[in-house]
Design an enzyme around this catalytic site. Structure first.
Site, PDB file in Angstrom:
ATOM      1  N   ARG A  64       0.822  -1.212   0.000  1.00 30.58           N
ATOM      2  CA  ARG A  64       0.000   0.000   0.000  1.00 30.58           C
ATOM      3  C   ARG A  64       0.856   1.262   0.000  1.00 30.58           C
ATOM      4  NH1 ARG A  64      -3.593  -1.370   4.226  1.00 30.58           N
ATOM      5  NH2 ARG A  64      -2.281  -0.090   5.538  1.00 30.58           N
ATOM      6  N   TYR A 117     -13.214  22.868  -9.936  1.00 30.62           N
ATOM      7  CA  TYR A 117     -13.804  21.675 -10.549  1.00 30.62           C
ATOM      8  C   TYR A 117     -15.014  21.214  -9.713  1.00 30.62           C
ATOM      9  CZ  TYR A 117     -13.857  16.718 -11.966  1.00 30.62           C
ATOM     10  OH  TYR A 117     -14.215  15.478 -12.395  1.00 30.62           O
ATOM     11  N   LYS A 214      -5.598  13.468 -16.982  1.00 27.47           N
ATOM     12  CA  LYS A 214      -5.757  14.329 -18.171  1.00 27.47           C
ATOM     13  C   LYS A 214      -4.483  14.294 -19.012  1.00 27.47           C
ATOM     14  CE  LYS A 214      -9.556  15.289 -16.046  1.00 27.47           C
ATOM     15  NZ  LYS A 214     -10.792  14.653 -16.402  1.00 27.47           N
TER      16      LYS A 214
HETATM   17  C1  LIG Z   1      -9.365  20.680 -12.909  1.00 27.39           C
HETATM   18  C2  LIG Z   1      -9.631  19.262 -12.526  1.00 27.39           C
HETATM   19  N1  LIG Z   1      -9.193  18.810 -11.349  1.00 27.39           N
HETATM   20  C3  LIG Z   1      -9.411  17.549 -10.958  1.00 27.39           C
HETATM   21  C4  LIG Z   1     -10.095  16.671 -11.756  1.00 27.39           C
HETATM   22  C5  LIG Z   1     -10.376  15.283 -11.257  1.00 27.39           C
HETATM   23  O1  LIG Z   1      -9.659  14.307 -11.922  1.00 27.39           O
HETATM   24  P1  LIG Z   1     -10.188  12.791 -11.950  1.00 27.39           P
HETATM   25  O2  LIG Z   1     -11.223  12.714 -12.990  1.00 27.39           O
HETATM   26  O3  LIG Z   1      -8.956  12.010 -12.215  1.00 27.39           O
HETATM   27  O4  LIG Z   1     -10.738  12.490 -10.592  1.00 27.39           O
HETATM   28  C6  LIG Z   1     -10.574  17.086 -12.992  1.00 27.39           C
HETATM   29  C7  LIG Z   1     -11.334  16.160 -13.858  1.00 27.39           C
HETATM   30  O5  LIG Z   1     -11.994  16.534 -14.784  1.00 27.39           O
HETATM   31  C8  LIG Z   1     -10.332  18.419 -13.388  1.00 27.39           C
HETATM   32  O6  LIG Z   1     -10.789  18.892 -14.551  1.00 27.39           O
END
Ligand SMILES: Cc1ncc(COP(=O)(O)O)c(C=O)c1O
Length: 396
Positions: A64, A117, A214
């Site tokens: 882990r 987000y 991303k």
């Molecule tokens: C700016 C931003 N932060 C965090 C995330 C979260 O990433 P995840 O989809 O891997 O949880 C996203 C996802 O779209 C995002 O656009």
């Protein structure tokens, strides 16, 4: 086979410019066992050499806490973000959430950008509040004015720049300085830049969060996140919180993210170039009222972007001319190369309708029409423009 390296061991510093360092990081023989790439070390149990090693501080004693594959990934990610330490999370969202869990206190207060987000905001509203943490949302363009919102019990300042739907650019150095002066932990969601074009830690932030889902992984097939810092104490708190949560990243996922990360600098340059070609074309289209892209000279965030960023990614929005929702949907449904999907950073272009997702409470963006977010992938921008042209005709 070379012995697996413990998590407390020193990393080999990579040399050269970013693309060189990202190609070479995490390739110590102890991690690769002679291959070019690290081993995918699937382990819950780690066999230690002696009884004394079972409790050795910093020892590598259980799956882990990571394996050789995770070590290799972290080395490459640190090169990208310019960090000395990095902790992994199984999603970008977890990487946004863990700093709150690590530093927010019951009965205390946190500051969160109004443009963050959506699921980060959802966590704050649904969970943090329930656990007795007070939240103040702030205008993402507040700059040094953030100092006035900091209270004696404020523990975390969370900023996303640019906002991933509305693209306001934060005055990062001013906000980080205000937080530091008050002993508040500052966190920047740096996903838009892929970590390549923006270095929040160098601008004074304590933690830079990257949704590796991303740009960093780039293949639209993996969920992963990282929290970066240059401060030992902050790292200890993050790492201990990851351990408290029992949160882990599968070694196969770590391997896949690293494989994507190797080509990140190259891909970012192409995303930037193609997105600017598409954005500039859209600016002159009669059905487009505004292009929200901080690298465009007339964007409200342009001066800050120019000062604090070295490039731009493939993600931006357009406010199209006012039209009923059915017509906006007709435009989106007519797209052939842009798929409709809630993500970005992959090789494939994507589009979404943003309006239903704008959950702002203190700084409503002044938009002249429906907001569409575009993620420009690695296709030829001329083909993407032709696709947008035929689809925009549906807006009338
Ligand atoms: C700016 C931003 N932060 C965090 C995330 C979260 O990433 P995840 O989809 O891997 O949880 C996203 C996802 O779209 C995002 O656009």
């Amino acid at each position: 086979m070379a012995p697996a390296r413990g998590k407390g061991s020193k990393r080999t510093p990579a040399k050269g410019n970013l693309s060189t360092r990202v190609s070479h990081a995490g390739r110590d023989r102890s991690l690769t066992h002679g291959g070019v790439n690290p081993v995918v070390q699937r382990a819950s149990t780690v066999i230690v050499e002696s009884a004394a090693k079972l409790f050795e501080p910093g020892g590598w004693t259980y799956g882990r806490h990571g394996t050789a594959t995770h070590e290799a990934l972290k080395e490459a990610l640190c090169e990208i973000e310019g960090s000395s330490h990095c902790a992994l999370a199984p999603s970008g969202l977890m990487a946004c959430i863990i700093p709150f869990l690590a530093f927010a206190k019951h009965g205390g207060h946190v500051l969160v950008g109004d443009n963050v987000y959506g699921p980060t905001r959802r966590f704050v509203d649904r969970m943090l509040k329930r656990w007795g943490v007070e939240v103040t949302y702030f205008d993402p363009e507040i700059s040094a004015g953030i100092a006035e919102l900091i209270r004696a019990d404020t523990s975390v300042l969370f900023v996303e720049s640019p906002g991933s739907m509305t693209f306001e650019v934060a005055d990062a150095p001013a906000m980080a300085a205000a937080a530091r002066a008050a002993g508040v932990i500052s966190v920047m969601d740096n996903t838009w830049s892929g970590g390549v074009f923006h270095k929040p830690l160098a601008l004074g932030f304590d933690i830079s969060v990257q949704a590796n889902t991303k740009y960093v992984s780039g293949g639209a097939d993996i969920l992963n996140g990282a929290m970066h810092t240059n401060t030992e104490d902050v790292f200890t708190q993050l790492k201990d919180t990851v351990a408290d949560l029992g949160s882990n990243v599968a070694p196969d996922d770590a391997y896949a993210v690293l494989r994507g990360a190797r080509s990140l600098p190259l891909r970012m340059n192409q995303h930037e170039k193609a997105a600017l070609i598409v954005a500039r074309w859209l600016k002159n289209h009669p059905s487009v009222q505004r292009v929200l892209h901080p690298a465009l000279e007339d964007d409200p965030g342009h001066a800050l972007w120019k000062r604090d960023f070295t490039g731009s990614s493939g993600l931006f929005s357009i406010a199209v001319k006012k039209a009923p929702t059915e017509q906006v949907h007709a435009f989106l449904d007519a797209l052939e190369l842009f798929s409709l999907g809630f993500s970005y950073g992959g090789f494939e272009s994507l589009a979404i309708h943003c309006d239903p997702q704008l959950k702002r409470t203190v700084s409503k963006p002044d938009l002249p029409g429906p907001l569409i977010r575009l993620s420009v992938g690695l296709e030829d921008p001329a083909d993407l423009i032709a696709d947008l042209e035929q689809a925009l005709a549906k807006l009338g």
